[in-house]
Design a protein around this motif. Structure first.
Motif, PDB file in Angstrom:
ATOM      1  N   PRO A 184      94.518 -21.895 -26.234  1.00 31.80           N
ATOM      2  CA  PRO A 184      93.660 -20.633 -25.228  1.00 31.80           C
ATOM      3  C   PRO A 184      93.179 -19.158 -25.908  1.00 31.80           C
ATOM      4  N   LYS A 185      92.121 -18.771 -24.900  1.00 31.82           N
ATOM      5  CA  LYS A 185      91.772 -17.311 -25.746  1.00 31.82           C
ATOM      6  C   LYS A 185      91.559 -16.361 -24.643  1.00 31.82           C
ATOM      7  N   ASN A 186      91.121 -14.923 -24.625  1.00 29.09           N
ATOM      8  CA  ASN A 186      90.649 -14.363 -23.660  1.00 29.09           C
ATOM      9  C   ASN A 186      89.408 -14.652 -23.481  1.00 29.09           C
ATOM     10  N   MET A 187      88.624 -14.494 -21.798  1.00 30.52           N
ATOM     11  CA  MET A 187      87.129 -14.570 -21.793  1.00 30.52           C
ATOM     12  C   MET A 187      87.015 -13.471 -20.584  1.00 30.52           C
ATOM     13  N   SER A 188      85.924 -12.429 -20.630  1.00 34.04           N
ATOM     14  CA  SER A 188      85.510 -12.188 -19.480  1.00 34.04           C
ATOM     15  C   SER A 188      84.439 -11.883 -19.255  1.00 34.04           C
ATOM     16  N   PHE A 189      83.617 -11.925 -18.003  1.00 33.02           N
ATOM     17  CA  PHE A 189      82.398 -11.161 -17.312  1.00 33.02           C
ATOM     18  C   PHE A 189      83.016  -9.810 -17.002  1.00 33.02           C
ATOM     19  N   ALA A 190      81.506  -8.708 -17.755  1.00 33.96           N
ATOM     20  CA  ALA A 190      82.081  -7.102 -16.426  1.00 33.96           C
ATOM     21  C   ALA A 190      80.874  -6.769 -16.056  1.00 33.96           C
ATOM     22  N   ILE A 191      80.840  -6.548 -14.393  1.00 34.01           N
ATOM     23  CA  ILE A 191      79.793  -5.360 -14.332  1.00 34.01           C
ATOM     24  C   ILE A 191      80.224  -4.782 -13.687  1.00 34.01           C
ATOM     25  N   SER A 192      79.705  -3.116 -14.658  1.00 34.99           N
ATOM     26  CA  SER A 192      79.953  -1.904 -14.144  1.00 34.99           C
ATOM     27  C   SER A 192      79.280  -0.485 -14.086  1.00 34.99           C
ATOM     28  N   VAL A 193      79.500   0.206 -13.099  1.00 34.08           N
ATOM     29  CA  VAL A 193      78.565   1.560 -13.345  1.00 34.08           C
ATOM     30  C   VAL A 193      79.372   2.773 -13.981  1.00 34.08           C
ATOM     31  N   GLY A 194      78.169   3.166 -14.308  1.00 38.40           N
ATOM     32  CA  GLY A 194      79.226   5.156 -14.592  1.00 38.40           C
ATOM     33  C   GLY A 194      78.099   6.095 -14.917  1.00 38.40           C
ATOM     34  N   TYR A 195      78.623   7.800 -14.794  1.00 33.00           N
ATOM     35  CA  TYR A 195      78.300   8.662 -14.712  1.00 33.00           C
ATOM     36  C   TYR A 195      78.505   9.162 -15.610  1.00 33.00           C
ATOM     37  N   ARG A 196      76.827   9.810 -16.901  1.00 28.99           N
ATOM     38  CA  ARG A 196      77.327  11.195 -18.005  1.00 28.99           C
ATOM     39  C   ARG A 196      77.388  12.408 -17.080  1.00 28.99           C
ATOM     40  N   PHE A 197      78.639  13.228 -18.358  1.00 33.37           N
ATOM     41  CA  PHE A 197      78.298  14.338 -17.900  1.00 33.37           C
ATOM     42  C   PHE A 197      78.272  15.065 -18.832  1.00 33.37           C
TER      43      PHE A 197
END
Length: 197
Positions: A184-197
């Motif tokens: 087995p191997k790691n797998m993932s799905f992500a939803i993210s928000v960000g702010y650029r400065f």
């Protein structure tokens, strides 16, 4: 491996003086599991950290960062619920292509490898807890600390300040010492928000 991670981190911060470098903070939720384990169910975790975007041209950029990510999976064995929750420090190394879809909005496609270093986490079997990356004697135990894989995603940049990202990851290394059979191997799905400065 620790020396390699420190070198990568120092190299990233050495870019601070370049005008093409833009920094951002990100936070999000991820859904992770392992491959080749039909009985495993996904777990919800978090992802947060500092991102970097180094502009190579109007359309192309190099992306990296330092992300703290909680991964994991769960399954049942002989009626007992077993949960794994490793926490990693990840360094993505991505190429990004940006397309203007309006005056203040860019659509972004990115892909590349990621490196990950296990910081902690626990496996829970019924009422018993076990550290994933350290045994009682302080030595590495049970799960491999290093992970490597491919990361890919799409997103939007709004007014060059606000970021929305959908990211997938597939690991190349089995997190356990498995000599035979499916690994087995790691797998993932992500939803993210960000702010650029």
């Amino acid at each position: 491996m620790k020396k390699f991670f420190m070198t990568a981190v120092l190299a990233m911060f050495a870019l601070v003086g370049f005008s093409q470098v833009k920094w951002d903070v990100r936070v999000g939720v991820n859904f992770s599991n392992v491959t080749k384990a039909d009985e495993a169910k996904s777990l919800t975790g978090f992802t947060l950290g500092l991102g970097m975007d180094y502009g190579l041209s109007e359309s192309w950029s190099f992306r990296s960062g330092l992300m703290f990510t909680s991964k994991g999976w769960k399954f049942k064995e002989e009626g007992e619920k077993i949960t794994y929750r490793p926490i990693y420090l990840e360094i993505p190394i991505l190429a990004a292509y940006k397309v203007n879809i309006s005056e203040n909005t860019k659509f972004v496609i990115n892909a590349g490898p990621y490196l990950a270093f296990g910081l902690g986490g626990k496996a829970k079997y019924g009422d018993a807890d076990m550290k994933l990356f350290k045994g009682e004697d302080g030595e590495d135990a049970y799960m491999k600390r290093f992970d490597l894989g491919i990361q890919y995603g799409v997103g939007f940049e709004l007014s060059d300040r606000y970021l929305i990202n959908l990211t997938g990851q597939n690991g190349f290394i089995c997190p356990f010492d498995v000599d035979e059979g499916d690994k087995p191997k790691n797998m993932s799905f992500a939803i993210s928000v960000g702010y650029r400065f």
